[in-house]
Scaffold this motif. Structure first.
Motif, short mmCIF file in Angstrom:
data_model
loop_
_atom_site.label_atom_id
_atom_site.label_comp_id
_atom_site.label_asym_id
_atom_site.label_seq_id
_atom_site.Cartn_x
_atom_site.Cartn_y
_atom_site.Cartn_z
N ASN A 121 0.82 -1.21 0.00
CA ASN A 121 0.00 0.00 0.00
C ASN A 121 0.86 1.27 0.00
O ASN A 121 0.36 2.36 -0.27
N ASN A 122 2.13 1.11 0.36
CA ASN A 122 3.07 2.23 0.31
C ASN A 122 3.79 2.18 -1.04
O ASN A 122 4.56 1.27 -1.31
N VAL A 123 3.52 3.17 -1.87
CA VAL A 123 4.14 3.20 -3.19
C VAL A 123 5.55 3.78 -3.06
O VAL A 123 5.75 4.86 -2.51
N LYS A 124 6.53 3.03 -3.57
CA LYS A 124 7.92 3.47 -3.52
C LYS A 124 8.32 4.08 -4.86
O LYS A 124 7.77 3.73 -5.90
N VAL A 125 9.30 4.98 -4.82
CA VAL A 125 9.79 5.61 -6.04
C VAL A 125 11.31 5.61 -6.02
O VAL A 125 11.93 5.78 -4.97
N VAL A 126 11.90 5.38 -7.19
CA VAL A 126 13.35 5.56 -7.35
C VAL A 126 13.57 6.69 -8.36
O VAL A 126 12.79 6.86 -9.31
N VAL A 127 14.62 7.46 -8.11
CA VAL A 127 14.88 8.67 -8.90
C VAL A 127 16.30 8.66 -9.44
O VAL A 127 17.16 7.93 -8.95
N TYR A 135 11.02 5.13 -11.68
CA TYR A 135 9.94 4.13 -11.60
C TYR A 135 9.24 4.23 -10.25
O TYR A 135 9.84 4.63 -9.25
N PHE A 136 7.96 3.88 -10.26
CA PHE A 136 7.15 3.77 -9.05
C PHE A 136 6.69 2.32 -8.94
O PHE A 136 6.36 1.69 -9.94
N SER A 137 6.63 1.80 -7.71
CA SER A 137 6.16 0.42 -7.55
C SER A 137 5.60 0.19 -6.16
O SER A 137 6.00 0.83 -5.18
N ARG A 138 4.68 -0.79 -6.11
CA ARG A 138 4.20 -1.28 -4.81
C ARG A 138 5.20 -2.28 -4.22
O ARG A 138 5.18 -2.55 -3.03
N SER A 139 6.06 -2.80 -5.07
CA SER A 139 7.10 -3.71 -4.62
C SER A 139 8.25 -2.92 -3.98
O SER A 139 8.31 -1.69 -4.08
N VAL A 140 9.17 -3.65 -3.36
CA VAL A 140 10.35 -3.02 -2.79
C VAL A 140 11.31 -2.67 -3.92
O VAL A 140 11.78 -3.55 -4.63
N HIS A 156 6.25 7.48 -2.03
CA HIS A 156 5.59 8.51 -2.82
C HIS A 156 4.37 9.04 -2.08
O HIS A 156 3.55 8.27 -1.58
N ILE A 157 4.25 10.36 -2.01
CA ILE A 157 3.06 11.02 -1.45
C ILE A 157 2.23 11.51 -2.63
O ILE A 157 2.75 12.19 -3.52
N GLY A 158 0.95 11.17 -2.64
CA GLY A 158 0.10 11.44 -3.81
C GLY A 158 -0.35 12.86 -3.98
O GLY A 158 -1.53 13.13 -4.20
N VAL A 159 0.56 13.81 -3.86
CA VAL A 159 0.27 15.20 -4.20
C VAL A 159 0.97 15.50 -5.51
O VAL A 159 2.18 15.33 -5.62
N TYR A 160 0.21 15.92 -6.51
CA TYR A 160 0.77 16.16 -7.84
C TYR A 160 0.58 17.61 -8.25
O TYR A 160 -0.46 18.21 -7.98
N ALA A 161 1.58 18.13 -8.95
CA ALA A 161 1.43 19.39 -9.67
C ALA A 161 1.68 19.09 -11.14
O ALA A 161 2.67 18.42 -11.48
N PHE A 162 0.79 19.53 -12.00
CA PHE A 162 0.86 19.21 -13.43
C PHE A 162 0.94 20.48 -14.27
O PHE A 162 0.31 21.48 -13.94
N ARG A 163 1.68 20.40 -15.36
CA ARG A 163 1.41 21.35 -16.43
C ARG A 163 0.08 20.93 -17.06
O ARG A 163 -0.18 19.74 -17.23
#
Length: 221
Positions: A121-127, A135-140, A156-163
């Motif tokens: 349930n915690n979405v992880k992100v690598v940068v 990439y974003f994933s539910r996996s480790v 990842h925190i689900g706050v987005y800013a978009f063009r």
């Protein structure tokens, strides 16, 4: 629509967004007549979705298609304890993006607890080195085959800013296999080459997803 200290969760979230004084305008976009009426009855602004949508990006894209806006910030409707600081941080990304290389900006923070890292349930992100999402994933991710190499796990925190254009592009692009597999809409942006700038923050946010979350929130108000 649950009560939180005499106001509904959605109304508190809307008013909190307005009270940050960061935005030219604030709207609640919904397919629920209950939510629409709740916001309008209290003097707020709401937009009713014309059709059903599979993701928040689709819903917002439809709503802003004919609005004269440059940057759109998406705050989840279950976040009544909005903190202005991380919102300022994602807005700053676009102010500093003179070459307009950034399509989206979003937030992440470091997690260290093993159970939290492994929770799907915690979405992880690598940068990458410039904090653009790879990439974003539910996996480790990354998988810890080698220990003690300085890997940090970022949630990842689900706050987005978009063009606005990135949103409209998303709206007309098909869902591909990565998004369908992980059920993460941000993967559609990556699959079609959009650039997502991630901002590290220490403000984790308090979303109300369960009854237990609501009970905790009621103790805060």
């Amino acid at each position: 629509m649950q009560d939180l200290g005499g106001k509904t969760v959605i109304l508190r979230t809307y008013q909190a967004a307005v009270n940050t004084n960061l935005f030219d305008d604030v709207f609640v976009v919904t397919d629920s007549s209950l939510i629409f009426d709740e916001i309008v009855a209290h003097g707020g602004k709401a937009i009713m979705s014309i059709k059903e949508h599979e993701s928040g990006s689709d819903r917002i894209a439809e709503a802003v298609e004919n609005l004269d806006v440059d940057i759109v910030i998406n705050v989840q409707g279950d976040e009544p304890f909005i903190n202005a600081e991380p919102l300022k941080e994602v807005i700053e990304v676009f102010k500093n993006d003179l070459d307009k290389k950034v399509d989206l900006a979003s937030l992440m923070y470091e997690i260290k607890d093993e159970e939290e890292i492994n929770n799907p349930n915690n979405v992880k992100v690598v940068v990458n080195q410039n904090n653009f999402a790879l990439y974003f994933s539910r996996s480790v991710i990354p998988y810890p085959r080698e220990q003690n190499v300085g890997v940090r796990y970022m949630k990842h925190i689900g706050v987005y800013a978009f063009r606005k254009q990135a949103l409209l592009d998303f709206y007309h692009l098909p869902m591909k296999s990565l998004e369908a597999s992980e059920k993460l809409e941000q993967l559609r942006y990556l699959e079609f080459g959009k650039q997502i700038k991630m901002v590290e923050t220490t403000h984790a946010g308090i979303g109300i997803d369960t009854k237990e979350d609501l009970d905790k929130a009621r103790k805060i108000v």
